[in-house]
Enzyme design. Structure first.
Site, PDB file in Angstrom:
ATOM      1  CB  THR A 117      -0.910  -0.021   1.241  1.00 58.81           C
ATOM      2  OG1 THR A 117      -1.615  -1.252   1.239  1.00 58.81           O
ATOM      3  CG2 THR A 117      -1.897   1.135   1.231  1.00 58.81           C
ATOM      4  CE  LYS A 171      -5.039  -1.634   0.578  1.00 55.78           C
ATOM      5  NZ  LYS A 171      -5.453  -2.958   0.924  1.00 55.78           N
ATOM      6  NE  ARG A 210     -14.344  -3.463   6.892  1.00 55.20           N
ATOM      7  CZ  ARG A 210     -15.550  -4.011   7.014  1.00 55.20           C
ATOM      8  NH1 ARG A 210     -16.568  -3.517   6.357  1.00 55.20           N
ATOM      9  NH2 ARG A 210     -15.740  -5.063   7.791  1.00 55.20           N
ATOM     10  CB  CYS A 265      -5.259  -2.468   6.166  1.00 57.38           C
ATOM     11  SG  CYS A 265      -4.196  -3.863   5.826  1.00 57.38           S
TER      12      CYS A 265
HETATM   13  N1  SAJ Z   1     -14.519  -3.466  12.642  1.00 56.89           N
HETATM   14  C1  SAJ Z   1     -15.474  -2.858  13.431  1.00 56.89           C
HETATM   15  N2  SAJ Z   1     -16.760  -2.762  12.967  1.00 56.89           N
HETATM   16  C2  SAJ Z   1     -17.104  -3.278  11.743  1.00 56.89           C
HETATM   17  C3  SAJ Z   1     -16.128  -3.866  10.941  1.00 56.89           C
HETATM   18  C4  SAJ Z   1     -14.823  -3.962  11.417  1.00 56.89           C
HETATM   19  O1  SAJ Z   1     -15.199  -2.386  14.539  1.00 56.89           O
HETATM   20  O2  SAJ Z   1     -18.287  -3.172  11.400  1.00 56.89           O
HETATM   21  C5  SAJ Z   1     -13.124  -3.541  13.119  1.00 56.89           C
HETATM   22  C6  SAJ Z   1     -12.598  -4.971  13.207  1.00 56.89           C
HETATM   23  O3  SAJ Z   1     -12.955  -5.576  14.410  1.00 56.89           O
HETATM   24  C7  SAJ Z   1     -11.097  -4.741  13.085  1.00 56.89           C
HETATM   25  C8  SAJ Z   1     -11.010  -3.562  12.130  1.00 56.89           C
HETATM   26  O4  SAJ Z   1     -12.283  -2.937  12.154  1.00 56.89           O
HETATM   27  O5  SAJ Z   1     -10.522  -4.373  14.321  1.00 56.89           O
HETATM   28  C9  SAJ Z   1     -10.615  -3.918  10.712  1.00 56.89           C
HETATM   29  O6  SAJ Z   1     -11.219  -5.128  10.329  1.00 56.89           O
HETATM   30  P1  SAJ Z   1     -11.853  -5.367   8.886  1.00 56.89           P
HETATM   31  O7  SAJ Z   1     -12.423  -6.713   8.846  1.00 56.89           O
HETATM   32  O8  SAJ Z   1     -12.759  -4.249   8.555  1.00 56.89           O
HETATM   33  O9  SAJ Z   1     -10.612  -5.196   7.883  1.00 56.89           O
HETATM   34  P2  SAJ Z   1      -9.114  -5.782   7.782  1.00 56.89           P
HETATM   35  O10 SAJ Z   1      -8.191  -4.743   8.327  1.00 56.89           O
HETATM   36  O11 SAJ Z   1      -8.996  -7.139   8.333  1.00 56.89           O
HETATM   37  O12 SAJ Z   1      -8.965  -5.839   6.177  1.00 56.89           O
HETATM   38  C10 SAJ Z   1      -9.177  -4.661   5.419  1.00 56.89           C
HETATM   39  C11 SAJ Z   1     -10.127  -4.966   4.253  1.00 56.89           C
HETATM   40  N3  SAJ Z   1     -10.568  -3.739   3.636  1.00 56.89           N
HETATM   41  C12 SAJ Z   1     -11.860  -3.467   3.379  1.00 56.89           C
HETATM   42  O13 SAJ Z   1     -12.739  -4.221   3.684  1.00 56.89           O
HETATM   43  C13 SAJ Z   1     -12.170  -2.200   2.692  1.00 56.89           C
HETATM   44  C14 SAJ Z   1      -9.423  -5.877   3.253  1.00 56.89           C
HETATM   45  O14 SAJ Z   1     -10.234  -6.075   2.105  1.00 56.89           O
HETATM   46  C15 SAJ Z   1      -8.086  -5.273   2.837  1.00 56.89           C
HETATM   47  O15 SAJ Z   1      -7.391  -6.123   1.928  1.00 56.89           O
HETATM   48  C16 SAJ Z   1      -7.244  -5.104   4.078  1.00 56.89           C
HETATM   49  O16 SAJ Z   1      -7.932  -4.188   4.963  1.00 56.89           O
HETATM   50  C17 SAJ Z   1      -5.896  -4.546   3.680  1.00 56.89           C
HETATM   51  O17 SAJ Z   1      -4.915  -5.332   3.675  1.00 56.89           O
HETATM   52  O18 SAJ Z   1      -5.821  -3.382   3.272  1.00 56.89           O
END
Ligand code: SAJ
Length: 437
Positions: A119, A204, A211, A258
């Site tokens: 990234t 990206k 999110r 991320c």
């Molecule tokens: N989380 C919340 N509430 C939600 C969703 C997530 O509090 O409704 C928290 C999770 O518990 C966690 C954090 O957010 O602590 C991130 O988790 P995640 O599942 O949203 O994402 P990552 O970091 O595991 O992966 C993200 C993904 N990006 C998106 O969905 C836009 C993934 O597709 C990317 O490849 C990855 O980042 C990356 O490597 O960039």
């Protein structure tokens, strides 16, 4: 078949290298971590996720993959090294990306393609990557080609998403884009979206920022709901029935490598990014909010002990990168709480991770920080005789409310005010502060 040299064998580089190796290419995976290379040479994955080991075994059987410590001459160089966040400057630290490009320089040949999966902030391919690779005698777009193909797979379901998700492919010119698209079509089953390198860099970062901002909104809604004494989870469920509304889930904060970091890559050189920065601030402050709940629930208890359920940054994985649990524990210890940790996946963390019985023994409150499936189905009957006070704070709204209440637990959920007194065995009722959650 082309020869691909993958620089960086982490969570993204290694599975990507193995997918290329299993799709008919010759792949050399390079990492500066000697131990990682040695483990791979013995045929073992240095980290586990669904399907990784099988993919490695099959690539080795085909003699299509080798792990090495040195970069080799190749047709394609793929950079998948980390891009750390510099917290002081609030900027991307490009040292590993640049150093990987510097390793490529002496091996660069006419016609080579260099792909950056790491990234990176907008314009990195056009500026720093070009500048570094042109330390060779070759010129970008004339002699060699460069593109950005950001990884978008979610930890926990990496392989499936690497194969089936759409990919964004942005070259510094049309030929770079075409060459990269041709290569990725050897294993990607999703659509390939072709664009420029700067647009791909921006896309990206926009995805992860989208999110982050939406999680911040959910976290702010939860705090407002606590003020009004309503159940935010029910409210979100109903609001999400609207055809154009999709509110995310509140929680103890945002972890992982991320989402908590990438928004800063977008704002580092931007003139107007106050919304994005505000969202970061809200999500980063959630461990404090959880601690505030703990303090209110345990007010009046002497030498309180709490048990953290979940060190991983999200459910059903062992990944603790930037986990909100770490900040929460640090703050709680500073406040004088004794903290014990249980996590069914995490081993060898910066805080000792205990067995379940040991973790709840003598505890005054369980704080659920991670949405592991085990916590959804947990029956706490056995904790009754071990814990000192029967409180549980659920920051994910995942535990089975009636099961815990039937076991005499006071359940406090983020964004769901429960107007009951805390469970305090050894205090006069008059000593107990009114409970807010
Ligand atoms: N989380 C919340 N509430 C939600 C969703 C997530 O509090 O409704 C928290 C999770 O518990 C966690 C954090 O957010 O602590 C991130 O988790 P995640 O599942 O949203 O994402 P990552 O970091 O595991 O992966 C993200 C993904 N990006 C998106 O969905 C836009 C993934 O597709 C990317 O490849 C990855 O980042 C990356 O490597 O960039």
């Amino acid at each position: 078949m082309v020869k691909i040299c993958v620089l960086g064998l982490g969570y993204i580089g290694l599975p990507t290298a193995l997918l290329f190796a299993n799709s008919g290419h010759e792949v050399v995976g390079v990492d500066i971590k000697h131990q990682m290379v040695e483990t791979l040479k013995t045929g073992k994955m240095p980290f586990e996720e669904n399907g990784f080991q099988e993919l490695l075994t099959s690539a080795l059987e085909k003699k299509a993959f080798r792990a090495e410590s040195q970069v080799e001459e190749s047709d394609v160089f793929l950079v998948a090294v980390p891009t750390p966040f510099d917290p002081e400057m609030r900027m991307a630290d490009l040292k590993y990306v640049i150093s990987a490009c510097e390793m490529i320089v002496p091996l660069l040949r006419k016609g080579n393609l260099v792909i950056i999966e790491s990234t990176i902030p907008p314009k990195t391919c056009d500026k720093q990557v070009k500048q570094t690779l042109e330390k060779s005698t070759f010129r970008m777009c004339e002699d060699f080609y460069v593109s950005h193909c950001p990884e978008r797979a979610i930890p926990g379901n990496t392989l499936h998403e690497m194969v089936y998700n759409d990919r964004v492919i942005g070259g510094v010119d049309e030929k770079s884009t075409q060459l990269t698209a041709e290569l990725y079509s050897s294993f990607v089953k999703g659509n390939l979206h072709l664009t420029t390198s700067t647009t791909a860099e921006m896309i990206k970062l926009m995805e992860n920022t989208f999110r982050d901002v939406n999680i911040a909104l959910a976290n702010e809604f939860a705090q407002i709901a606590d003020d009004y004494g309503i159940d935010i989870w029910k409210a979100i469920e109903i609001a999400n029935q609207h055809p154009r509304v999709n509110i995310l889930k509140p929680g103890p904060g945002v972890g992982g490598h991320c989402i908590a970091i990438d928004p800063w890559f977008l704002t580092e050189n931007a003139s107007n990014s106050s919304l994005i920065m505000m969202a970061r601030q809200i999500n980063d402050s959630m461990p404090q909010y959880v601690l505030k709940m703990v303090k209110e629930v345990l007010a009046g208890i002497k030498n309180p002990t709490i048990t953290v359920f979940g060190a991983a940054y999200k459910g059903d994985i062992a990944d603790t990168r930037a986990t909100p649990a770490k900040k929460f524990i640090k703050l709680a210890e500073k406040e004088g709480f004794r903290v014990k940790v249980y996590d069914p996946f995490v081993r060898g963390w910066c805080y000792p991770v205990l067995e379940l019985n040991e973790a709840v023994d003598g505890s005054d409150c369980i704080v659920v920080l991670t949405d592991h499936s085990e916590f959804r189905n947990m029956d706490p009957t056995g904790f009754r005789n071990k814990m000192f006070h029967l409180n549980v704070i659920d920051t994910r709204n995942i535990i089975n409310l009636s099961v815990w209440q039937n076991s005499d637990f006071y359940v406090h959920t983020i964004g769901k005010k429960l107007l009951k007194l805390p469970h305090v065995k050894d205090l006069e009722k008059s000593d107990i502060l009114p409970i807010v959650y």
